[in-house]
Every structure is written in structure tokens, then in C-alpha cells.
Design an enzyme around this catalytic site. Structure first.
Site, PDB file in Angstrom:
ATOM      1  N   ARG A 112     -27.573  39.849  13.008  1.00 31.85           N
ATOM      2  CA  ARG A 112     -26.576  40.656  13.710  1.00 31.85           C
ATOM      3  C   ARG A 112     -25.372  40.977  12.804  1.00 31.85           C
ATOM      4  O   ARG A 112     -24.914  42.114  12.730  1.00 31.85           O
ATOM      5  CB  ARG A 112     -26.103  39.905  14.958  1.00 31.85           C
ATOM      6  CG  ARG A 112     -24.927  40.540  15.682  1.00 31.85           C
ATOM      7  CD  ARG A 112     -25.273  41.868  16.290  1.00 31.85           C
ATOM      8  NE  ARG A 112     -24.192  42.403  17.095  1.00 31.85           N
ATOM      9  CZ  ARG A 112     -24.153  43.632  17.585  1.00 31.85           C
ATOM     10  NH1 ARG A 112     -25.152  44.464  17.339  1.00 31.85           N
ATOM     11  NH2 ARG A 112     -23.146  44.049  18.306  1.00 31.85           N
TER      12      ARG A 112
ATOM     13  N   SER B  74     -22.896  54.109  22.014  1.00 35.19           N
ATOM     14  CA  SER B  74     -23.471  53.056  21.168  1.00 35.19           C
ATOM     15  C   SER B  74     -23.884  53.542  19.789  1.00 35.19           C
ATOM     16  O   SER B  74     -24.249  54.698  19.587  1.00 35.19           O
ATOM     17  CB  SER B  74     -24.698  52.470  21.879  1.00 35.19           C
ATOM     18  OG  SER B  74     -25.363  51.565  21.036  1.00 35.19           O
TER      19      SER B  74
ATOM     20  N   ASP C 249     -20.086  49.840  25.359  1.00 38.28           N
ATOM     21  CA  ASP C 249     -20.857  49.548  24.159  1.00 38.28           C
ATOM     22  C   ASP C 249     -22.181  48.943  24.645  1.00 38.28           C
ATOM     23  O   ASP C 249     -22.226  48.363  25.738  1.00 38.28           O
ATOM     24  CB  ASP C 249     -20.085  48.540  23.306  1.00 38.28           C
ATOM     25  CG  ASP C 249     -20.950  47.924  22.236  1.00 38.28           C
ATOM     26  OD1 ASP C 249     -21.339  48.656  21.334  1.00 38.28           O
ATOM     27  OD2 ASP C 249     -21.242  46.713  22.322  1.00 38.28           O
ATOM     28  N   ALA C 250     -23.237  49.071  23.884  1.00 40.55           N
ATOM     29  CA  ALA C 250     -24.533  48.577  24.354  1.00 40.55           C
ATOM     30  C   ALA C 250     -24.869  47.188  23.810  1.00 40.55           C
ATOM     31  O   ALA C 250     -25.014  46.213  24.563  1.00 40.55           O
ATOM     32  CB  ALA C 250     -25.632  49.566  23.976  1.00 40.55           C
ATOM     33  N   TYR C 251     -24.977  47.089  22.480  1.00 39.87           N
ATOM     34  CA  TYR C 251     -25.504  45.859  21.878  1.00 39.87           C
ATOM     35  C   TYR C 251     -24.461  44.750  21.864  1.00 39.87           C
ATOM     36  O   TYR C 251     -23.396  44.896  21.265  1.00 39.87           O
ATOM     37  CB  TYR C 251     -26.019  46.153  20.464  1.00 39.87           C
ATOM     38  CG  TYR C 251     -27.186  47.105  20.502  1.00 39.87           C
ATOM     39  CD1 TYR C 251     -28.452  46.650  20.843  1.00 39.87           C
ATOM     40  CD2 TYR C 251     -27.007  48.466  20.263  1.00 39.87           C
ATOM     41  CE1 TYR C 251     -29.524  47.524  20.922  1.00 39.87           C
ATOM     42  CE2 TYR C 251     -28.077  49.348  20.339  1.00 39.87           C
ATOM     43  CZ  TYR C 251     -29.331  48.867  20.672  1.00 39.87           C
ATOM     44  OH  TYR C 251     -30.386  49.736  20.771  1.00 39.87           O
TER      45      TYR C 251
HETATM   46  C1  LAC Z   1     -23.136  49.255  19.655  1.00 37.82           C
HETATM   47  C2  LAC Z   1     -22.998  48.104  18.692  1.00 37.82           C
HETATM   48  C3  LAC Z   1     -21.717  48.112  17.994  1.00 37.82           C
HETATM   49  O1  LAC Z   1     -23.898  49.198  20.631  1.00 37.82           O
HETATM   50  O2  LAC Z   1     -23.126  46.910  19.323  1.00 37.82           O
HETATM   51  O3  LAC Z   1     -22.475  50.265  19.413  1.00 37.82           O
END
Ligand code: LAC
Length: 221
Positions: free
Chosen positions: A39, A115, A8-10
Site C-alpha cells: 500500500r 478515486s 475516496d475509495a481505497y
Molecule cells: C484513492 C486512493 C488514494 O482511492 O486511496 O484515491
């Protein structure tokens, strides 16, 4: 060893609070509350769009959730809204990210992002962190036409690597996202950076780590 380590990125690789953090002195003592509301609402909006089958972009939802957060804390200095949105395009990566990605690649694993971010946002974040060479794929939910945790999103990763769900180790700091990967059949690893209580007992994570470094030890053995 898993065929691929998918991230996952974020929140997992990029510090989502580093955007407001860069302007904490300008925003004042409410910067943390503003960032948390931003967020939380950003994610909530993706879930509601997924649940109602109405797709939009992560960027548009970043703007709407920021506007909600600003209205919640009252107001912020003029001009800061655009600066915060720009900063969200180049969030800081957590310090161990380059070392872990390069170590996994050296050990023979494939690496990717999976992501909710738009392809343009992910490209900007990867470029600003200088980690493009360490990734085999940058996969956006846009290719599935729906947001996480819809199963079609996790299927993008097995499709990309032509493997079974169990051959993928999926890392997320979002416990709900790890739950989605568990349901899909991946080995899910919850990156619990902030010591949060566990959730989703029916969809447990296979491993819980404080950061990404232990993945390196595993890949080297
Ligand atoms: C993502 C969010 C969920 O990067 O953080 O998919």
C-alpha cells in the site's frame, strides 16, 4: 447540508488490506508487512508519477508495488501474485458503507467516489460490493490525467455536481488526501479508522471521524 458527499475509495470505503488478508494463511506471518509495504509503495508511485507529470494506470502501479513488496519480504508462494492482484479488484467494503450511502441518499444528498483507481477497477469494486445504486457518480483521476493530490482531480467533483468546493463534503482515510481537499476548499473529513496521529497542520481536516456513521446523523438533522 453539503450538496454532495464525495468519498475516496481505497482505504476509505474499501479495505485495501483485505486482499492480502484473504491469503494470510498462505503468505504466513509476513502477510501484514507485505500488505503495508504494498500500500505504501502503491501510493508513493502515484505521487511520483503526478509530480513528474507522467501518467499511468493504478493497476500497473498495483503490480509494480506488489512486486516491490514481495521482493522486500523475500518471496511468496508461487501463483499468489496473480491471486493478490485479482483480490485487489474486489476488495471488501467496510461494513457501514451500504448503510451510510443509502442513508445519505435518503436524506437528499448526492454521493460519489473520487478515486485514484482506474475506471475498470472502480467498476469492479462497486459491483462486488453491490453499491452501484447508491452512487450518483464514480469519478476516476483518469479524467484529470493526473493523480491526487493535484487540484485538477478535486475539480472533477465540483465540475460533476456544478457546485462550489465548499458545497462538497469529501471523506478520506488518507490524511494527505484530506489535506488536498482542504486546499481545494472542500469540507474535508478525515476518516481516521486506525487512530493515527494527525498530520499536515497547515491543511487541517474540518472533521475527524473514526468511521463513516456520524455522517448519517449529520444528514438527518
Ligand atoms: C484513492 C486512493 C488514494 O482511492 O486511496 O484515491
Amino acid at each position: 447540508m453539503p450538496t454532495a458527499y464525495v468519498f475516496d475509495a481505497y482505504g476509505t470505503l474499501f479495505d485495501v488490506h483485505s486482499a492480502a488478508g484473504r491469503y494470510r494463511d498462505t503468505i504466513g506471518p509476513d502477510w501484514d508487512r507485505l500488505s503495508q509495504i504494498w500500500r505504501t509503495k502503491h501510493l508513493e508511485y502515484t505521487w511520483i508519477h503526478a509530480q513528474t507529470g507522467s501518467m499511468t494506470t493504478f493497476r500497473i502501479l498495483a503490480e509494480r508495488s506488489l512486486d516491490y513488496a514481495i521482493a522486500s519480504v523475500g518471496s511468496i508462494p508461487k501463483g499468489l501474485r496473480e491471486k493478490l492482484l485479482d483480490a485487489y479488484m474486489t476488495l471488501f467494503a467496510y461494513p457501514e458503507v451500504p448503510e451510510v450511502l443509502s442513508g445519505l441518499k435518503a436524506a437528499g444528498a448526492q454521493t460519489a467516489f473520487l478515486s485514484t483507481g482506474d475506471p475498470e477497477m472502480l467498476d469492479a469494486a462497486v459491483a462486488s460490493a453491490g453499491i452501484g445504486d447508491l452512487l450518483d457518480a464514480v469519478i476516476s483521476v483518469r479524467d484529470a490525467g493526473i493523480f491526487k493530490p493535484d487540484m485538477r482531480v478535486y475539480a472533477l467533483a465540483t465540475g460533476r455536481f456544478s457546485c462550489a468546493p465548499a458545497d462538497i463534503s469529501f471523506q478520506s482515510s488518507n490524511r494527505w488526501d484530506a489535506a488536498g481537499a482542504t486546499v481545494f476548499g472542500m469540507r474535508s473529513v478525515w476518516i481516521n479508522r486506525f487512530g493515527m496521529p494527525d498530520e499536515y497542520p497547515d491543511q487541517p481536516a474540518a472533521r475527524v471521524l473514526k468511521d463513516l456513521r456520524p455522517l448519517l446523523e449529520e444528514a438527518r438533522t
